[in-house]
Design a protein around this motif. Structure first.
Motif, mmCIF file in Angstrom:
data_model
loop_
_atom_site.group_PDB
_atom_site.id
_atom_site.type_symbol
_atom_site.label_atom_id
_atom_site.label_comp_id
_atom_site.label_asym_id
_atom_site.label_seq_id
_atom_site.Cartn_x
_atom_site.Cartn_y
_atom_site.Cartn_z
ATOM 1 N N GLN A 5 0.825 -1.205 0.000
ATOM 2 C CA GLN A 5 0.000 0.000 0.000
ATOM 3 C C GLN A 5 0.860 1.257 0.000
ATOM 4 O OE1 GLN A 5 -2.350 -0.900 3.450
ATOM 5 N NE2 GLN A 5 -4.013 -1.822 2.257
ATOM 6 N N GLN A 6 2.029 1.144 0.556
ATOM 7 C CA GLN A 6 2.935 2.290 0.592
ATOM 8 C C GLN A 6 3.667 2.480 -0.737
ATOM 9 O OE1 GLN A 6 5.946 1.984 3.598
ATOM 10 N NE2 GLN A 6 6.524 4.134 3.478
ATOM 11 N N ASN A 7 3.929 1.377 -1.429
ATOM 12 C CA ASN A 7 4.788 1.456 -2.608
ATOM 13 C C ASN A 7 4.052 1.318 -3.944
ATOM 14 O OD1 ASN A 7 7.859 1.367 -1.642
ATOM 15 N ND2 ASN A 7 6.667 0.051 -0.276
ATOM 16 N N ALA A 8 2.797 0.846 -3.920
ATOM 17 C CA ALA A 8 2.085 0.591 -5.178
ATOM 18 C C ALA A 8 1.063 1.661 -5.497
ATOM 19 C CB ALA A 8 1.404 -0.773 -5.120
ATOM 20 N N ALA A 9 1.175 2.832 -4.898
ATOM 21 C CA ALA A 9 0.215 3.901 -5.133
ATOM 22 C C ALA A 9 0.136 4.225 -6.622
ATOM 23 C CB ALA A 9 0.615 5.147 -4.341
ATOM 24 N N GLY A 10 -1.094 4.383 -7.117
ATOM 25 C CA GLY A 10 -1.294 4.708 -8.520
ATOM 26 C C GLY A 10 -1.525 3.506 -9.408
ATOM 27 N N SER A 11 -1.278 2.295 -8.895
ATOM 28 C CA SER A 11 -1.487 1.087 -9.688
ATOM 29 C C SER A 11 -2.923 0.587 -9.510
ATOM 30 C CB SER A 11 -0.519 -0.018 -9.255
ATOM 31 O OG SER A 11 0.823 0.403 -9.383
ATOM 32 N N THR A 12 -3.452 -0.051 -10.554
ATOM 33 C CA THR A 12 -4.781 -0.650 -10.440
ATOM 34 C C THR A 12 -4.773 -1.776 -9.419
ATOM 35 O OG1 THR A 12 -5.279 -0.114 -12.737
ATOM 36 C CG2 THR A 12 -6.618 -1.832 -11.701
ATOM 37 N N TYR A 13 -3.704 -2.561 -9.441
ATOM 38 C CA TYR A 13 -3.577 -3.711 -8.539
ATOM 39 C C TYR A 13 -2.447 -3.456 -7.545
ATOM 40 C CZ TYR A 13 -6.267 -6.087 -12.191
ATOM 41 O OH TYR A 13 -7.227 -6.445 -13.116
ATOM 42 N N GLN A 20 -0.336 -0.490 -14.391
ATOM 43 C CA GLN A 20 -1.451 -1.062 -13.623
ATOM 44 C C GLN A 20 -0.986 -2.170 -12.690
ATOM 45 O OE1 GLN A 20 -5.217 -1.667 -15.738
ATOM 46 N NE2 GLN A 20 -4.252 -0.826 -17.571
ATOM 47 N N VAL A 21 0.108 -2.838 -13.040
ATOM 48 C CA VAL A 21 0.732 -3.846 -12.189
ATOM 49 C C VAL A 21 2.191 -3.474 -12.008
ATOM 50 C CG1 VAL A 21 1.448 -6.251 -11.972
ATOM 51 C CG2 VAL A 21 -0.822 -5.708 -12.863
ATOM 52 N N ARG A 22 2.614 -3.317 -10.764
ATOM 53 C CA ARG A 22 4.000 -2.953 -10.492
ATOM 54 C C ARG A 22 4.750 -4.072 -9.779
ATOM 55 N NH1 ARG A 22 4.764 2.823 -7.853
ATOM 56 N NH2 ARG A 22 3.736 3.286 -9.826
ATOM 57 N N TYR A 23 4.026 -4.894 -9.011
ATOM 58 C CA TYR A 23 4.679 -5.928 -8.221
ATOM 59 C C TYR A 23 4.048 -7.295 -8.471
ATOM 60 C CZ TYR A 23 6.664 -1.973 -5.693
ATOM 61 O OH TYR A 23 7.329 -0.827 -5.385
ATOM 62 N N VAL A 24 4.864 -8.339 -8.401
ATOM 63 C CA VAL A 24 4.410 -9.716 -8.535
ATOM 64 C C VAL A 24 4.910 -10.488 -7.323
ATOM 65 C CG1 VAL A 24 4.453 -11.818 -9.913
ATOM 66 C CG2 VAL A 24 4.477 -9.586 -11.046
ATOM 67 N N ILE A 25 3.993 -11.161 -6.640
ATOM 68 C CA ILE A 25 4.344 -11.895 -5.427
ATOM 69 C C ILE A 25 4.823 -13.288 -5.800
ATOM 70 C CG2 ILE A 25 3.447 -12.829 -3.250
ATOM 71 C CD1 ILE A 25 1.436 -10.504 -3.272
ATOM 72 N N PRO A 50 8.991 -7.159 2.665
ATOM 73 C CA PRO A 50 9.089 -8.099 3.795
ATOM 74 C C PRO A 50 9.058 -9.560 3.368
ATOM 75 C CG PRO A 50 6.910 -7.136 3.711
ATOM 76 C CD PRO A 50 7.717 -6.415 2.684
ATOM 77 N N SER A 51 8.684 -9.842 2.127
ATOM 78 C CA SER A 51 8.730 -11.196 1.585
ATOM 79 C C SER A 51 9.134 -11.092 0.115
ATOM 80 C CB SER A 51 7.370 -11.895 1.738
ATOM 81 O OG SER A 51 6.354 -11.160 1.091
ATOM 82 N N THR A 52 9.209 -12.227 -0.563
ATOM 83 C CA THR A 52 9.720 -12.219 -1.931
ATOM 84 C C THR A 52 8.720 -11.578 -2.879
ATOM 85 O OG1 THR A 52 10.923 -14.255 -1.473
ATOM 86 C CG2 THR A 52 10.681 -13.618 -3.784
ATOM 87 N N VAL A 53 9.068 -10.404 -3.366
ATOM 88 C CA VAL A 53 8.228 -9.650 -4.297
ATOM 89 C C VAL A 53 9.089 -9.193 -5.457
ATOM 90 C CG1 VAL A 53 6.811 -7.589 -4.624
ATOM 91 C CG2 VAL A 53 6.669 -8.863 -2.475
ATOM 92 N N TYR A 54 8.620 -9.415 -6.670
ATOM 93 C CA TYR A 54 9.323 -8.974 -7.876
ATOM 94 C C TYR A 54 8.777 -7.623 -8.297
ATOM 95 C CZ TYR A 54 11.417 -13.592 -8.456
ATOM 96 O OH TYR A 54 12.154 -14.739 -8.275
ATOM 97 N N ALA A 55 9.671 -6.672 -8.534
ATOM 98 C CA ALA A 55 9.303 -5.340 -9.006
ATOM 99 C C ALA A 55 9.460 -5.286 -10.515
ATOM 100 C CB ALA A 55 10.176 -4.282 -8.339
ATOM 101 N N CYS A 56 8.427 -4.839 -11.210
ATOM 102 C CA CYS A 56 8.435 -4.786 -12.674
ATOM 103 C C CYS A 56 8.149 -3.356 -13.128
ATOM 104 C CB CYS A 56 7.369 -5.716 -13.259
ATOM 105 S SG CYS A 56 7.491 -7.434 -12.720
ATOM 106 N N GLY A 57 8.636 -3.020 -14.311
ATOM 107 C CA GLY A 57 8.289 -1.741 -14.921
ATOM 108 C C GLY A 57 9.107 -0.588 -14.382
#
Length: 616
Positions: A507-515, A563-568, A609-616
């Motif tokens: 919620q802190q880092n994905a502001a502006g994304s649809t998901y 619209q998608v910035r992170y993938v868990i 805090p867990s494995t998250v891939y940053a895209c874009g």
């Protein structure tokens, strides 16, 4: 569904309306309305299902009273209320409970139609079959052989009988298929992707995945997905008596067979006897033949079993015939003793007590000297003591994925009656050979290839980001937490600390994304949606992780548009990928292609805090 009327109608899984459930959403409409009024909580979701089970028992009692009097009504209601698998599934949000209610209503109208030979009641029965279809699709049509055969046995001209059945059948067809037809007529770009389909087609979902796809011998993986849950053992004549099903539904199956024979011997009105006989036989044969199923599918047998046993006992009592009552009670007591001894644990003394009660009831019935109330009470104990105990113990063994009664392992696989695998008190973990471990996502789905996708204007995939829940976007900053159990979590009572930390970070880092993020499979997304109080997560691949939603091109477009910035990290849950990482071997599904692309074009964000891939 509670936050968007579009999601409500289509049965969307996620707040953004990306993909639907793998079935018609009818059984979820009432819980969704309750949640819309009272807010989300476990009780708001489950209470309507529990009340539906209560209503099913009451309506079955009313129907049996019409068949054979008050005594029949009391017995039939008691049978339905103490059917262990119905009690178990009524404590979850599976669609089975509303389906059983629909069957009870259908039986009520069908009995009146056969007794009165009235077109109006026959049309009502056909319409109620259609209502049941909204809850559980094709299984509802299994009532029609009994309804048609019974009506053909009524004393009317053949032309009148056939015309009435044709009209009722037409009403049943329309009331069954209206949702499917409407959804099929809506352009794919204006609605969510239809879950568990290869071609984004509601007809395929109903008649393929939820129809022929349940019979492995006829499943055509090139035309539709196949899903055969591995929780009820192998198909066969004695399947209802194997280790996975015996304690759930089989307690009164032999007694019902005896009861049906007695109805024929006592010359109970033929059309009604045909109705009960064909209904019971059709459903028993269906559950014995389907390739794979959850145990709770068999809860549908509660209605015909209760009606058959109660009607036969009351008819024999009215005719002042003792031997039919002795035969039914004795069969039930012997069955309980056999299942109880095979199950072990607490079932042994309870089943012995039931067998003793059955013997006492037989003695009282034979003597004809005991007060009617006493003999009836002892007879009910001889019929229902052990299934009642299995129903009661279920309270301590909740499960949201695979509800079962009596403390049996939640995810039991194969096994046979008498083997003890998966039975309470067996001293094992309840897993037969090849069983799926408890808590794992359901398996058995044949991987499906990518279906033709196409993108909506602006590059967004079909059905994406429409009718989103209020506050469901990443910008909303919904507080982590949530109420109620998480899908797959059984008795879990809310978000884990890891979920809470991850959601706060997103919620802190994905502001502006649809998901807020994308994850693989609807069940993985579900726990995050609940934990974030309705945050929007992209469930790549839908329920089984094999849907082409989104396709690789659509996913890349979502990333490029922000619209998608992170993938868990999927943690190896889907498509056979185990051991972590985003590689899924040779799997060519859209989900596997997306995993590969993410692994090549995105990087692990070390601050998460867990494995998250940053895209874009």
């Amino acid at each position: 569904m509670s936050r968007s009327w579009s999601n409500f109608f289509f049965g969307a899984v996620d707040p953004a309306g990306t993909v639907t459930l793998d079935k018609i959403p009818g059984s979820f409409w009432i819980p969704a309305l309750i949640v819309r009024v009272f807010g989300y909580s476990a009780w708001a979701v489950i209470l309507p299902n529990a009340l539906a089970a209560v209503a099913a028992a009451l309506i079955t009692a009313v129907t049996a009273r019409r068949l054979a009097g008050v005594r029949a009504g009391l017995i039939a209601g008691a049978v339905v209320a103490t059917t262990p698998i119905l009690v178990a599934v009524a404590r979850s949000n599976q669609p089975e409970t509303f389906f059983v209610l629909g069957l009870a209503l259908t039986a009520w109208a069908a009995v009146r139609a056969v007794q009165q030979r009235r077109l109006g009641w026959l049309i009502a029965a056909g319409a109620l079959v259609g209502l049941s279809f909204q809850f559980y699709m094709l299984e509802a049509w299994a009532v029609w052989p009994a309804l048609a055969a019974a009506y053909l046995f009524t004393r009317q001209s053949w032309a009148r009988r056939i015309a009435h059945l044709a009209l009722a059948g037409a009403v049943s067809l329309v009331s069954s298929l209206w949702w499917v037809a409407i959804v099929a007529a809506i352009p794919a770009g204006a609605r969510p992707y239809i879950g568990s389909t290869l071609s984004n087609d509601p007809w395929e979902m109903v008649f393929g995945y939820n129809g022929l796809g349940r019979f492995a011998a006829t499943a055509d993986s090139s035309a539709y997905e196949s899903f055969t849950p591995p929780f009820s053992g192998e198909p066969g004549v004695l399947r209802l008596f194997n280790a996975q099903l015996a304690g759930q539904i089989a307690w009164l199956v032999p007694a019902a067979v005896v009861a049906l024979v007695i109805l024929w011997v006592l010359r109970f009105p033929r059309p009604l006897t045909v109705l009960l006989t064909v209904w019971t036989a059709t459903f028993a044969a269906m559950f014995s033949a389907v390739a794979g199923m959850h145990q709770f599918y068999t809860a549908a047998l509660a209605v015909p079993l209760g009606l058959a046993i109660a009607t036969a006992l009351a008819a024999a009592h009215r005719a002042d015939r003792t031997w039919p009552q002795i035969a039914i009670v004795g069969t039930a007591g012997a069955t309980a003793l056999g299942i109880g001894l095979a199950s072990g644990g607490y079932s042994v003394p309870v089943s012995i007590a039931q067998a003793v009660a059955a013997a006492v009831a037989i003695a009282l019935l034979s003597s004809r000297r005991a007060p009617r109330a006493v003999s009836t009470a002892v007879m009910l104990v001889g019929l229902l003591l052990t299934p009642t105990a299995w129903s009661a113990i279920t309270i301590a063994h909740p499960s949201s994925i695979n509800p079962v009664a009596g403390g049996v392992s939640e995810m039991t696989g194969g096994g046979g009656f008498g083997g003890g695998a998966g039975m309470p008190g067996s001293g094992r973990d309840g897993r037969a050979a090849g069983a799926v471990p408890g808590g794992a996502a359901p398996g058995g789905a044949a991987p499906g290839g990518a279906a033709p996708g196409g993108a909506a204007p602006g590059g967004a995939p079909q059905g994406f980001a429409r009718g989103g829940a209020a506050g469901g976007g990443a910008q909303a900053g919904a507080a982590p937490g949530g109420d109620g159990g998480r899908p797959g979590g059984g008795a879990s009572g809310g978000a884990t600390t890891a979920d809470t930390q991850l959601i706060a970070w997103l919620q802190q880092n994905a502001a502006g994304s649809t998901y807020l993020a994308a994850t693989f499979g609807a069940q993985s997304a579900a726990q995050l949606i609940l934990a974030s109080d309705g945050g929007s997560f992209l469930p790549i691949g839908g329920f089984n992780g094999t849907d082409a939603v989104p396709t690789l091109d659509e996913f890349v477009a979502l990333v490029q548009q922000g619209q998608v910035r992170y993938v868990i990290e999927p943690a190896g849950q889907w498509n056979g990928s185990r051991g972590g990482g985003l590689s899924s071997g040779d799997d060519s599904s859209a989900s596997a292609q997306i995993r590969t692309w993410v692994g090549q074009h995105c990087a692990v964000d070390a601050s998460a805090p867990s494995t998250v891939y940053a895209c874009g």
